[in-house]
Design a protein around this motif. Structure first.
Motif, mmCIF file in Angstrom:
data_model
loop_
_atom_site.group_PDB
_atom_site.id
_atom_site.type_symbol
_atom_site.label_atom_id
_atom_site.label_comp_id
_atom_site.label_asym_id
_atom_site.label_seq_id
_atom_site.Cartn_x
_atom_site.Cartn_y
_atom_site.Cartn_z
ATOM 1 N N SER A 277 0.948 -1.630 -0.054
ATOM 2 C CA SER A 277 -0.068 -0.066 -0.034
ATOM 3 C C SER A 277 1.322 1.314 -0.057
ATOM 4 C CB SER A 277 -1.040 -0.032 1.194
ATOM 5 O OG SER A 277 -0.034 -0.432 2.434
ATOM 6 N N HIS A 278 2.296 1.526 0.866
ATOM 7 C CA HIS A 278 2.939 2.661 0.399
ATOM 8 C C HIS A 278 3.346 2.717 -0.932
ATOM 9 C CE1 HIS A 278 3.485 1.928 5.087
ATOM 10 N NE2 HIS A 278 2.313 2.308 4.665
ATOM 11 N N THR A 279 3.709 2.006 -1.303
ATOM 12 C CA THR A 279 3.949 1.693 -2.728
ATOM 13 C C THR A 279 3.366 2.398 -3.661
ATOM 14 O OG1 THR A 279 6.060 -0.261 -2.516
ATOM 15 C CG2 THR A 279 5.145 0.290 -4.744
ATOM 16 N N ALA A 280 2.048 1.841 -3.583
ATOM 17 C CA ALA A 280 0.772 1.567 -4.425
ATOM 18 C C ALA A 280 0.792 3.643 -4.127
ATOM 19 C CB ALA A 280 -0.255 0.970 -3.949
ATOM 20 N N MET A 281 0.785 4.045 -2.895
ATOM 21 C CA MET A 281 0.016 5.572 -2.585
ATOM 22 C C MET A 281 1.588 6.714 -3.220
ATOM 23 S SD MET A 281 -0.338 6.864 1.041
ATOM 24 C CE MET A 281 1.122 5.672 2.267
ATOM 25 N N PHE A 282 2.335 5.750 -3.613
ATOM 26 C CA PHE A 282 3.821 7.263 -4.329
ATOM 27 C C PHE A 282 3.578 6.837 -5.175
ATOM 28 C CE2 PHE A 282 6.359 6.472 -0.249
ATOM 29 C CZ PHE A 282 6.382 8.194 0.446
ATOM 30 N N GLY A 283 2.677 5.911 -6.234
ATOM 31 C CA GLY A 283 2.795 5.977 -7.436
ATOM 32 C C GLY A 283 1.421 6.368 -7.592
ATOM 33 N N PHE A 284 0.762 6.227 -7.007
ATOM 34 C CA PHE A 284 -0.690 7.394 -6.853
ATOM 35 C C PHE A 284 -0.437 8.716 -7.323
ATOM 36 C CE2 PHE A 284 -4.570 9.474 -5.346
ATOM 37 C CZ PHE A 284 -5.673 8.833 -5.883
ATOM 38 N N ILE A 285 0.597 9.210 -6.645
ATOM 39 C CA ILE A 285 0.722 10.688 -6.502
ATOM 40 C C ILE A 285 1.515 11.365 -7.524
ATOM 41 C CG2 ILE A 285 1.834 11.775 -4.771
ATOM 42 C CD1 ILE A 285 1.730 10.866 -2.729
ATOM 43 N N LEU A 286 2.732 10.014 -7.326
ATOM 44 C CA LEU A 286 3.562 10.273 -8.953
ATOM 45 C C LEU A 286 2.765 10.549 -10.503
ATOM 46 C CD1 LEU A 286 5.717 10.520 -10.708
ATOM 47 C CD2 LEU A 286 6.255 8.324 -11.239
ATOM 48 N N ILE A 287 1.350 9.445 -10.668
ATOM 49 C CA ILE A 287 0.612 9.469 -12.029
ATOM 50 C C ILE A 287 -0.158 10.524 -11.844
ATOM 51 C CG2 ILE A 287 -0.488 7.557 -13.119
ATOM 52 C CD1 ILE A 287 1.445 7.014 -12.994
ATOM 53 N N ALA A 288 -1.002 10.782 -10.968
ATOM 54 C CA ALA A 288 -1.798 11.298 -10.723
ATOM 55 C C ALA A 288 -1.251 13.284 -11.222
ATOM 56 C CB ALA A 288 -2.152 11.786 -9.339
ATOM 57 N N THR A 289 0.009 13.208 -10.452
ATOM 58 C CA THR A 289 0.547 14.706 -10.696
ATOM 59 C C THR A 289 1.531 14.845 -12.022
ATOM 60 O OG1 THR A 289 1.800 14.565 -8.535
ATOM 61 C CG2 THR A 289 3.031 15.898 -10.271
ATOM 62 N N ILE A 290 1.233 13.616 -12.347
ATOM 63 C CA ILE A 290 1.654 13.597 -14.387
ATOM 64 C C ILE A 290 0.429 13.739 -14.867
ATOM 65 C CG2 ILE A 290 2.609 12.158 -15.862
ATOM 66 C CD1 ILE A 290 4.279 11.311 -14.507
ATOM 67 N N HIS A 291 -0.502 13.154 -14.605
ATOM 68 C CA HIS A 291 -1.595 13.163 -15.927
ATOM 69 C C HIS A 291 -2.271 14.495 -14.727
ATOM 70 C CE1 HIS A 291 -5.989 11.381 -16.313
ATOM 71 N NE2 HIS A 291 -5.684 12.616 -17.334
ATOM 72 N N PHE A 292 -1.887 15.491 -13.987
ATOM 73 C CA PHE A 292 -2.892 16.609 -13.539
ATOM 74 C C PHE A 292 -1.599 18.063 -14.762
ATOM 75 C CE2 PHE A 292 -2.704 20.684 -11.206
ATOM 76 C CZ PHE A 292 -3.746 21.002 -11.173
ATOM 77 N N ALA A 293 -0.580 17.627 -14.927
ATOM 78 C CA ALA A 293 0.333 18.471 -16.392
ATOM 79 C C ALA A 293 -0.439 18.599 -17.189
ATOM 80 C CB ALA A 293 1.821 18.054 -15.248
ATOM 81 N N ILE A 294 -0.245 17.393 -17.405
ATOM 82 C CA ILE A 294 -0.972 16.461 -19.413
ATOM 83 C C ILE A 294 -1.705 17.410 -19.291
ATOM 84 C CG2 ILE A 294 -1.711 14.829 -20.938
ATOM 85 C CD1 ILE A 294 0.290 13.326 -19.076
#
Length: 404
Positions: A277-294
């Motif tokens: 879950s901790h790994t997924a949480m960091f992945g979630f933040i990363l993907i959401a940030t990239i998606h927001f920038a796009i």
């Protein structure tokens, strides 16, 4: 009861709650017209009242089951579901339907809470997370098929038969539970029914540092999911121009998310609920940030849908594992803990999701910005619970390591 049947029964109990929302979505217009409700926004109350009362009602069934046992409370909830659904099929005015829907949410909220307590009675630690993931995988099938089921009924019958279908399915699940569900509450764990004892157990769950960060973090992530659901039709069907293909896009994304729960069930015992879950949480933040920038520069459906699906998959790794970690300290008061955690998750998640939905501006930017904020907020809560140390395996006290 073998594990496959146990998972199926727990999923069926929770699925009845989802069915009470999703199966009637295609019929809301028909119901409002037949019952003389002209305001198109008022028909949303058929769902909204049920959700609100389900959240409020979730405070009680877990604590009651800590005293009287899980199975009796499950059977009362199923009986209420059956009777109130039949009553809904016979109403003649809109106000009465809303009252009955409120009672349905109150009296059947245990169908959300009690499977969590039953799973905690039977398993602990990473095995509990694995089982909860399997339940979620089966449960996720309902949001995919329920609207189509309701639409299919409307082709040859009126909307009242939808409530009849709900009652019939509740009867079948009640028979299954009566015949096959054992009492899982350990006799030595039974709690007093005095209000002071109940409030004390709930207070202990709320103030437990090891659990608080996880159920508050889960509330933020679920709020992001609710925000997507609130604005999905406008965003996908209208903004991205999917039109009548919206149900297909929605369903495929949900199907992939369901598959992720299966993957979680296969890996969580090997790597541990915290690490996954901790790994997924960091992945979630990363993907959401990239998606927001796009999204700030503009995107198409073919960009939005894959990236959002990846975020949903990461939510699957977060949700089941956060829930299991939060319940871990409460073997003796699993019912009360499940009740108060469900209440917090539902109320905060629904409020956050509503804010996201109301912020919709014709683009995905408000949703994606909220997802970034939810991920960062969840990380902060988890750091609080873990006292700044992430990715640890759970150390079980003697005698509490889950059975294989």
């Amino acid at each position: 009861m073998r594990e496959i049947e146990f998972v199926g029964l727990m999923a069926a109990l929770q699925a009845l709650q989802a069915l009470a929302i999703d199966v009637m979505l295609p019929a809301l217009g028909h119901i409002a017209r037949d019952l003389g409700q002209a305001d198109p926004n008022q028909r949303q109350l058929i769902v909204g009242v049920f959700l609100l009362c389900s959240g409020l009602g979730s405070l009680f069934p877990g604590s009651i089951s800590d005293r009287f046992g899980r199975k009796p409370v499950v059977m009362v909830c199923l009986a209420a579901y059956f009777c109130i659904s039949l009553a809904c099929a016979l109403v003649t005015d809109f106000a009465t339907l809303l009252i009955l829907r409120g009672f349905l949410g109150l009296f059947t909220s245990g169908l959300m809470v009690l499977p969590m307590a039953v799973i905690r009675d039977r398993y602990s630690g990473d095995r509990m997370a694995r089982t909860q993931s399997l339940v979620a995988m089966v449960f996720m099938v309902v949001p995919m098929i329920a609207p189509m089921l309701g639409q299919g009924l409307l082709l040859f019958a009126n909307w009242r038969w939808i409530f009849g279908l709900m009652a019939g399915l509740a009867g079948l699940v009640a028979f299954w539970a009566w015949m096959r569900l054992p009492e899982t509450l350990h006799p030595e764990f039974r709690q007093g029914i005095a209000p002071r004892a109940i409030l004390g157990n709930m207070r202990a769950a709320l103030l437990c540092r090891a659990a608080a960060g996880y159920f508050l973090g889960a509330a933020l992530v679920q709020g992001a999911m609710f925000g997507y659901i609130n604005s999905a039709q406008q965003l996908i069907a209208e903004h991205f121009g999917a039109g009548t293909a919206f149900p297909v896009v929605f369903g495929v994304m949900a199907l992939i998310m369901s598959g992720t729960n299966f993957i979680n069930s296969r890996i969580v015992e090997r790597f541990g609920a915290r690490r996954v879950s901790h790994t997924a949480m960091f992945g979630f933040i990363l993907i959401a940030t990239i998606h927001f920038a796009i999204a700030l520069r503009g995107e198409t459906l073919w960009v939005f849908a894959p990236l959002m699906t990846v975020s949903f998959c990461l939510m699957s790794f977060i949700g089941a594992n956060f829930q299991s970690i939060a319940l871990q300290p409460f073997a003796r008061t699993a019912g009360a803990a499940a009740s108060v955690m469900t209440f917090v998750r539902m109320v905060l998640g629904a409020a956050f999701g509503s804010l996201i939905g109301q912020a919709y501006d014709g683009t995905a930017r408000p949703l994606l910005g909220a997802m970034v904020a939810a991920g960062i907020g969840a990380l902060g809560f988890v750091l609080f619970s873990e006292r700044g140390r992430l990715f640890r395996r759970l150390n079980y006290p003697p005698g509490l390591k889950p059975a294989r």
